[in-house]
Design an enzyme around this catalytic site. Structure first.
Site, PDB file in Angstrom:
ATOM      1  N   LYS A 175       0.879  -1.179   0.000  1.00  0.00           N
ATOM      2  CA  LYS A 175       0.000   0.000   0.000  1.00  0.00           C
ATOM      3  C   LYS A 175       0.910   1.220   0.000  1.00  0.00           C
ATOM      4  O   LYS A 175       1.633   1.454   0.970  1.00  0.00           O
ATOM      5  CB  LYS A 175      -0.870  -0.055   1.266  1.00  0.00           C
ATOM      6  CG  LYS A 175      -1.347   1.282   1.791  1.00  0.00           C
ATOM      7  CD  LYS A 175      -2.500   1.831   0.982  1.00  0.00           C
ATOM      8  CE  LYS A 175      -2.967   3.146   1.592  1.00  0.00           C
ATOM      9  NZ  LYS A 175      -2.043   4.278   1.307  1.00  0.00           N
ATOM     10  N   CYS A 200      11.913   9.349  11.200  1.00  0.00           N
ATOM     11  CA  CYS A 200      11.610   8.749  12.501  1.00  0.00           C
ATOM     12  C   CYS A 200      12.842   8.657  13.384  1.00  0.00           C
ATOM     13  O   CYS A 200      12.722   8.465  14.584  1.00  0.00           O
ATOM     14  CB  CYS A 200      11.026   7.367  12.280  1.00  0.00           C
ATOM     15  SG  CYS A 200      12.105   6.407  11.237  1.00  0.00           S
ATOM     16  N   GLU A 220       7.860  -0.632  12.340  1.00  0.00           N
ATOM     17  CA  GLU A 220       8.825   0.459  12.572  1.00  0.00           C
ATOM     18  C   GLU A 220       7.991   1.699  12.864  1.00  0.00           C
ATOM     19  O   GLU A 220       7.431   2.292  11.948  1.00  0.00           O
ATOM     20  CB  GLU A 220       9.673   0.713  11.320  1.00  0.00           C
ATOM     21  CG  GLU A 220      10.340  -0.503  10.729  1.00  0.00           C
ATOM     22  CD  GLU A 220      11.511  -0.989  11.540  1.00  0.00           C
ATOM     23  OE1 GLU A 220      11.911  -0.289  12.494  1.00  0.00           O
ATOM     24  OE2 GLU A 220      12.010  -2.072  11.242  1.00  0.00           O
ATOM     25  N   GLU A 262       7.193  13.326  19.549  1.00  0.00           N
ATOM     26  CA  GLU A 262       7.999  13.576  18.356  1.00  0.00           C
ATOM     27  C   GLU A 262       7.449  14.795  17.601  1.00  0.00           C
ATOM     28  O   GLU A 262       6.266  14.851  17.294  1.00  0.00           O
ATOM     29  CB  GLU A 262       7.847  12.317  17.515  1.00  0.00           C
ATOM     30  CG  GLU A 262       8.697  12.179  16.347  1.00  0.00           C
ATOM     31  CD  GLU A 262       8.394  10.851  15.653  1.00  0.00           C
ATOM     32  OE1 GLU A 262       7.252  10.367  15.733  1.00  0.00           O
ATOM     33  OE2 GLU A 262       9.312  10.317  15.031  1.00  0.00           O
TER      34      GLU A 262
END
Ligand SMILES: NC(=O)c1ccc[n+]([C@@H]2O[C@H](COP(=O)([O-])OP(=O)(O)OC[C@H]3O[C@@H](n4cnc5c(N)ncnc54)[C@H](O)[C@@H]3O)[C@@H](O)[C@H]2O)c1
Ligand SMILES: O=CCCC(=O)O
Length: 498
Positions: A185, A296, A262, A394
């Site tokens: 996807k 990330c 992840e 974050e």
């Protein structure tokens, strides 16, 4: 803003359909979604808005292609991956242009991403023929035990927009090396790079049904649910936020799929008094401001020991002031826009919260509406404290928040005070400290005296709520394989005639 998009040398790499079962197709419903250039806000094009039925079709194609793929030798799969790598390198300029167009990162960074992404194919072309099993000394006399590694089956892959090429190749590379067919996807914000990669897979001679790409924006949750709840899909690998990871894990539980996730990070970046200042400042620039802070593994909390706090803050601010923000194709631009206005709002909220709680802005701290609605000034803030939002969450944007600290024990405690644990960095010239702190940080990856840790040869992944599983490296292929153990009995007889 003025933003002229360069022509592709090979215009057939820009698609408005997606690739399923070796064919370019539309959504069965005929629906499409629009994709916009984050720098100019202009329409790039449309892609099929696929739904449950389209996704099931892609899964069926992957299942049908699996038996033949399983019969291929690892050497054959290695050759396909190598060919795909070669085609990526031959078309690197065009792929980079597509990445800059849909993601916004400067063209030099986009070229770096193409190289990084292609290297996963090269790496796994080399790993494919080395998926060895073991022979094992059994406890039972007369038995012989060995293991075979087998492909797990159809793999569902879900990737984010921040690396439109590399997050996909990091998953398809090991899956294909292992002998798995895939339904990938692609991200709604950046589907064109994925489609160009599929075109190159086709040119590499990879058989129909082995690589299938599903596109969606509005229907993403429906597509995700179809993949995660499918009886046919045996493995899901996802890169994205912890929030979505938790949802996908729940959805996968009924069929007990093997998972690799992840997820989000909140990387601590620690500079000790004994660090080399230039190395630490360059490391902070590389880690914090890569892709305008949208990776990330970007430094999120920058801890600086009090003895060098002022000089580090000054040196970092000077470097940040030399950045040129703008459209990714423009000469000299070092940093592009954020992906969309929601990202800009989150960055600004973190900055305003820090200011309100006593943080002092050394540079930046503002939106850049003259450039476009997705631009934000690269920002450095000092006097950060643990109660600020940026300490817990974050930012995923270009804000360097500097936290002062006194001792090693204190900073490691603060660094580990997080629900997530993806990457961590620190800078020091003391060898014993390097071992101590590397071992004490609760993260999956540590950078010591460097702000760049991403490498197809090195295992990438997190601990805690940053997820599980490792991508790249010698471990990456195992995520797509099962270990079958074979015990053979009655073999311990004496030699005939003895
Ligand atoms: N650990 C890593 O390697 C890594 C890499 C990139 C981004 N991230 C994380 O991703 C976040 C930023 O990206 P984001 O906000 O776009 O993340 P996100 O989780 O919202 O989206 C990531 C991808 O998942 C898809 N997605 C979203 N909802 C889904 C659903 N219900 N079902 C199936 N797919 C779905 C999106 O279309 C996108 O392609 C940050 O937290 C960042 O740390 C992690
Ligand atoms: O953002 C996630 C991946 C970043 C990288 O691979 O360096």
């Amino acid at each position: 803003m003025q933003h002229s998009v360069p022509d592709l040398s090979d215009k057939s790499l820009l698609k408005n359909q997606t690739y399923i079962n070796g064919k370019w197709v539309n959504a069965k419903s005929g629906k499409t979604f629009e994709v916009y250039d984050p720098a100019s806000g202009k329409l790039i094009g449309t892609m099929p808005e696929m739904d449950k039925e389209d996704t099931q079709e892609a899964i069926k194609a992957a299942a049908a292609a699996l038996p033949e793929l399983k019969k291929t030798t690892a050497r054959q799969r290695s050759k396909w991956l190598r060919k795909w790598y070669d085609l990526m390198m031959e078309n690197a300029e065009d792929l980079a242009k597509l990445i800059t167009w849909e993601n916004g990162k400067p063209i030099a960074d986009a070229k770096g991403e193409v190289n990084y992404a292609a290297n996963f194919f090269e790496w796994f072309s080399e790993e494919a023929p080395r998926a060895y099993g073991d022979t094992i000394l059994p406890s039972i006399p007369g038995n012989r035990v060995f293991t075979i590694k087998e492909p797990i089956g159809v793999a569902g892959l879900i990737t984010p927009w921040n690396f439109p090429a590399a997050m996909i190749t990091r998953k398809i590379g090991p899956a294909l090396a292992a002998g798995c067919t895939v339904v990938a996807k692609s991200p709604g914000e950046t589907p064109f790079t994925a489609a160009a990669l599929a075109e190159l897979a086709h040119r590499a001679g990879i058989p129909p049904g082995v690589v299938n790409i599903v596109t969606s924006l509005e229907n993403t949750a429906e597509v995700g649910e179809t993949i995660t709840s499918s009886e046919i899909v045996k493995k899901v690998s996802f890169t994205g936020s912890t929030r979505v990871g938790k949802l996908l894990m729940k959805q996968s539980s009924d069929t007990l799929k093997k998972l690799s996730f992840e997820l989000g990070g909140n990387a601590p970046f620690i500079v000790f008094d004994d660090a080399d200042m230039d190395t630490a400042v360059n490391g902070a620039i590389a880690s914090k401001f890569r892709s305008s802070g949208q990776t990330c593994v970007c430094a999120n909390r920058i801890y600086v020991q009090k003895g060098i706090y002022d000089s580090f803050a000054k040196a970092l601010t000077e470097k940040v002031n030399s950045f040129k923000v703008g459209g990714g194709y423009s000469e000299g631009v070092t940093h592009g826009p954020l992906i969309h206005d929601r990202a800009v709002s989150k960055v600004d909220a973190h900055v305003q919260d820090a200011i309100q709680q006593g943080g002092k802005v050394l540079t930046g701290g503002q939106k850049l509406p003259d450039l476009g609605s997705n631009f934000y000034q690269p920002t450095v803030i000092r006097d950060m404290t643990p109660s600020m939002d940026l300490a817990h969450e974050e930012t995923f944007g270009p804000v360097a928040g500097l936290f002062p600290f006194d001792t090693e024990a204190e900073v490691v405690k603060q660094a580990n005070d997080s629900e997530v644990g993806l990457a961590g960095y620190f800078f020091s010239k003391d060898l014993a400290r390097c071992y101590r702190v590397a071992e004490a940080l609760e993260v999956g990856m540590v950078g010591v005296n460097t702000g760049l840790i991403s490498d197809p040869a090195a295992p990438f992944g997190g601990v805690k709520q940053s997820g599980f599983g490792r991508e790249g490296s010698k471990y990456g292929i195992d995520e797509y394989m099962t270990i079958k153990m074979v015990t053979m009995g009655g073999l311990g007889q004496p030699l005939q005639g003895s």
